[in-house]
Design a protein around this motif. Structure first.
Motif, mmCIF file in Angstrom:
data_model
loop_
_atom_site.group_PDB
_atom_site.id
_atom_site.type_symbol
_atom_site.label_atom_id
_atom_site.label_comp_id
_atom_site.label_asym_id
_atom_site.label_seq_id
_atom_site.Cartn_x
_atom_site.Cartn_y
_atom_site.Cartn_z
ATOM 1 N N GLN A 49 0.837 -1.199 0.000
ATOM 2 C CA GLN A 49 0.000 0.000 0.000
ATOM 3 C C GLN A 49 0.874 1.252 0.000
ATOM 4 O O GLN A 49 0.597 2.218 -0.726
ATOM 5 C CB GLN A 49 -0.914 -0.016 1.221
ATOM 6 C CG GLN A 49 -2.184 0.809 1.021
ATOM 7 C CD GLN A 49 -2.930 1.001 2.323
ATOM 8 O OE1 GLN A 49 -2.808 0.181 3.233
ATOM 9 N NE2 GLN A 49 -3.709 2.069 2.409
ATOM 10 N N LYS A 50 1.949 1.210 0.807
ATOM 11 C CA LYS A 50 2.841 2.369 0.897
ATOM 12 C C LYS A 50 3.490 2.639 -0.460
ATOM 13 O O LYS A 50 3.560 3.788 -0.907
ATOM 14 C CB LYS A 50 3.913 2.126 1.972
ATOM 15 C CG LYS A 50 4.483 3.396 2.552
ATOM 16 C CD LYS A 50 5.527 3.095 3.621
ATOM 17 C CE LYS A 50 4.925 2.624 4.940
ATOM 18 N NZ LYS A 50 5.976 2.249 5.918
ATOM 19 N N VAL A 51 3.944 1.558 -1.126
ATOM 20 C CA VAL A 51 4.560 1.738 -2.439
ATOM 21 C C VAL A 51 3.527 2.244 -3.446
ATOM 22 O O VAL A 51 3.812 3.135 -4.253
ATOM 23 C CB VAL A 51 5.213 0.422 -2.924
ATOM 24 C CG1 VAL A 51 5.576 0.504 -4.400
ATOM 25 C CG2 VAL A 51 6.462 0.122 -2.098
ATOM 26 N N ALA A 52 2.313 1.700 -3.379
ATOM 27 C CA ALA A 52 1.260 2.145 -4.301
ATOM 28 C C ALA A 52 0.983 3.634 -4.136
ATOM 29 O O ALA A 52 0.711 4.342 -5.099
ATOM 30 C CB ALA A 52 -0.022 1.336 -4.072
ATOM 31 N N THR A 54 3.205 5.923 -2.817
ATOM 32 C CA THR A 54 4.345 6.848 -2.910
ATOM 33 C C THR A 54 5.181 6.712 -4.186
ATOM 34 O O THR A 54 5.788 7.694 -4.613
ATOM 35 C CB THR A 54 5.307 6.650 -1.717
ATOM 36 O OG1 THR A 54 5.781 5.301 -1.727
ATOM 37 C CG2 THR A 54 4.609 6.929 -0.400
ATOM 38 N N ALA A 55 5.231 5.494 -4.782
ATOM 39 C CA ALA A 55 6.161 5.298 -5.894
ATOM 40 C C ALA A 55 5.714 6.073 -7.130
ATOM 41 O O ALA A 55 4.533 6.117 -7.450
ATOM 42 C CB ALA A 55 6.301 3.816 -6.227
ATOM 43 N N ARG A 56 6.666 6.712 -7.817
ATOM 44 C CA ARG A 56 6.338 7.410 -9.051
ATOM 45 C C ARG A 56 7.569 7.462 -9.943
ATOM 46 O O ARG A 56 8.696 7.319 -9.494
ATOM 47 C CB ARG A 56 5.812 8.807 -8.759
ATOM 48 C CG ARG A 56 6.682 9.637 -7.832
ATOM 49 C CD ARG A 56 6.122 11.014 -7.673
ATOM 50 N NE ARG A 56 6.035 11.650 -8.985
ATOM 51 C CZ ARG A 56 5.516 12.847 -9.203
ATOM 52 N NH1 ARG A 56 5.005 13.539 -8.217
ATOM 53 N NH2 ARG A 56 5.497 13.367 -10.413
ATOM 54 N N GLY A 65 11.048 6.502 -8.027
ATOM 55 C CA GLY A 65 11.368 7.160 -6.765
ATOM 56 C C GLY A 65 10.088 7.543 -6.057
ATOM 57 O O GLY A 65 9.024 7.004 -6.375
ATOM 58 N N THR A 66 10.213 8.432 -5.097
ATOM 59 C CA THR A 66 9.019 8.864 -4.363
ATOM 60 C C THR A 66 8.801 10.370 -4.510
ATOM 61 O O THR A 66 7.910 10.923 -3.888
ATOM 62 C CB THR A 66 9.157 8.516 -2.865
ATOM 63 O OG1 THR A 66 10.357 9.121 -2.372
ATOM 64 C CG2 THR A 66 9.233 7.020 -2.650
#
Ligand SMILES: [Zn+2]
Ligand SMILES: [Zn+2]
Lengths: 199, 199
Positions: A49-52, A54-56, A65-66
């Motif tokens: 969930q965190k990666v979904a 923040t990741a871009r 990255g974030t």
């Protein structure tokens, strides 16, 4: 398949979509997750969930990255005169693990392919050319896979950059024919970078 | 490893704990997830959270379900006279996929093992014996793996159940020596169940 509860079947069918996991290894993985609920399943769900959230993609280089521009693009320690062109973020990570390249990157997201109708625009090659205009780049290192499509793409980019006063080099010694960067050990990548040759 | 953002490194290290995925396949899987954020990463995170919240062991048989007693234990269509003993939930699922057994199960969660100090209590064998007292069971089918530990466990259970007026059988024809149930095709499992023999 209806031997497991619906919630678990749904998880299995999603897990089976991951590269490297088929339906049966997805089942084994999910059973393992259910057994290690507190230790693995809940943390994994949270990490996803965190990666979904923040990741871009970095707007400059295509790295993951974030932030709008990635840590490499914004680092003051990285040389702004060298850009290493890679096919994929996995290849960028492989380069970083080798710890020999201190410039910045450009992630193509694939290779030219007549068969799959992938052209220069699909790979952001015009965007790369624009970066070279704006940034004070003196060398472009083509770190593409030693496959036919990879080398075709390397030669296309070398042609595009001709006459702009930019040195265009490619990884050379050490990359086995037909080999893919992401499968090489760090030492081989280091040797290939050090022995890079002008195109 | 610090080539990727912390959030992604954390996800990679958790994914690498899944059976069948090493560090490098975990990296590939995570890159794939980031690329398919809406289609795969977000749904997968949600599916994991749902399973973490709902999945539980059936108090009767050890199967994984979402209720105190699982769908098989509470189904009126399943014969209450037959209990199939399996090592693992994966084996229960393999039996269910074969669609030949219409009774209920008892999941041991492993096999007896002197080496790993796993005794009858660790496998809930006393619990199985208690089930037989309470429920009107006429046959116990031992569907354990054809490994040494599996067969040792089968014989231990057969000895425990002796003199209770319960028929004890085991899967026989069709299970290759050294083979594991979860790796067999449905037809082989069907044949082995049909040709089961008294111990
Ligand atoms: Zn960047
Ligand atoms: Zn049950």
């Amino acid at each position: 398949m209806s031997e497991a509860p619906r919630e678990i079947e749904e998880l299995i069918s999603l897990m089976a979509k991951l590269p490297g996991l088929g339906p049966r290894s997805a089942r084994r993985a999910v059973l393992h997750l259910v057994k290690k609920r507190a230790l693995l399943l809940t943390p994994l769900s949270g990490a996803m969930q965190k990666v979904a959230e923040t990741a871009r993609e970095c707007v400059s280089c295509g790295n993951i990255g974030t932030t709008e521009r990635c840590d490499i693009c914004t680092s003051e320690k990285r040389a702004i005169g060298e850009i290493c062109v890679v096919e994929d973020v996995a290849d960028l990570w492989a380069m970083e693990r080798a710890r020999v390249f201190r410039g910045r990157y450009h992630v193509l997201g694939g290779t030219l392919s007549a068969l799959d109708a992938i052209g220069p625009e699909d790979l952001g090659i015009p965007k790369l050319v624009n970066r070279l205009k704006d940034e004070s780049v003196t060398e472009v290192i083509l770190a593409l896979n030693a496959t036919i499509d990879g080398q075709t793409t390397a030669h296309y980019i070398a042609d595009e950059l001709e006459g702009r006063g930019i040195k265009v080099t490619s990884l050379a010694q050490g990359v086995p024919v037909g080999g893919e960067l992401d499968y090489l050990d760090d030492g081989t990548i280091s040797a290939a970078l050090r022995a890079r040759k002008s195109l």
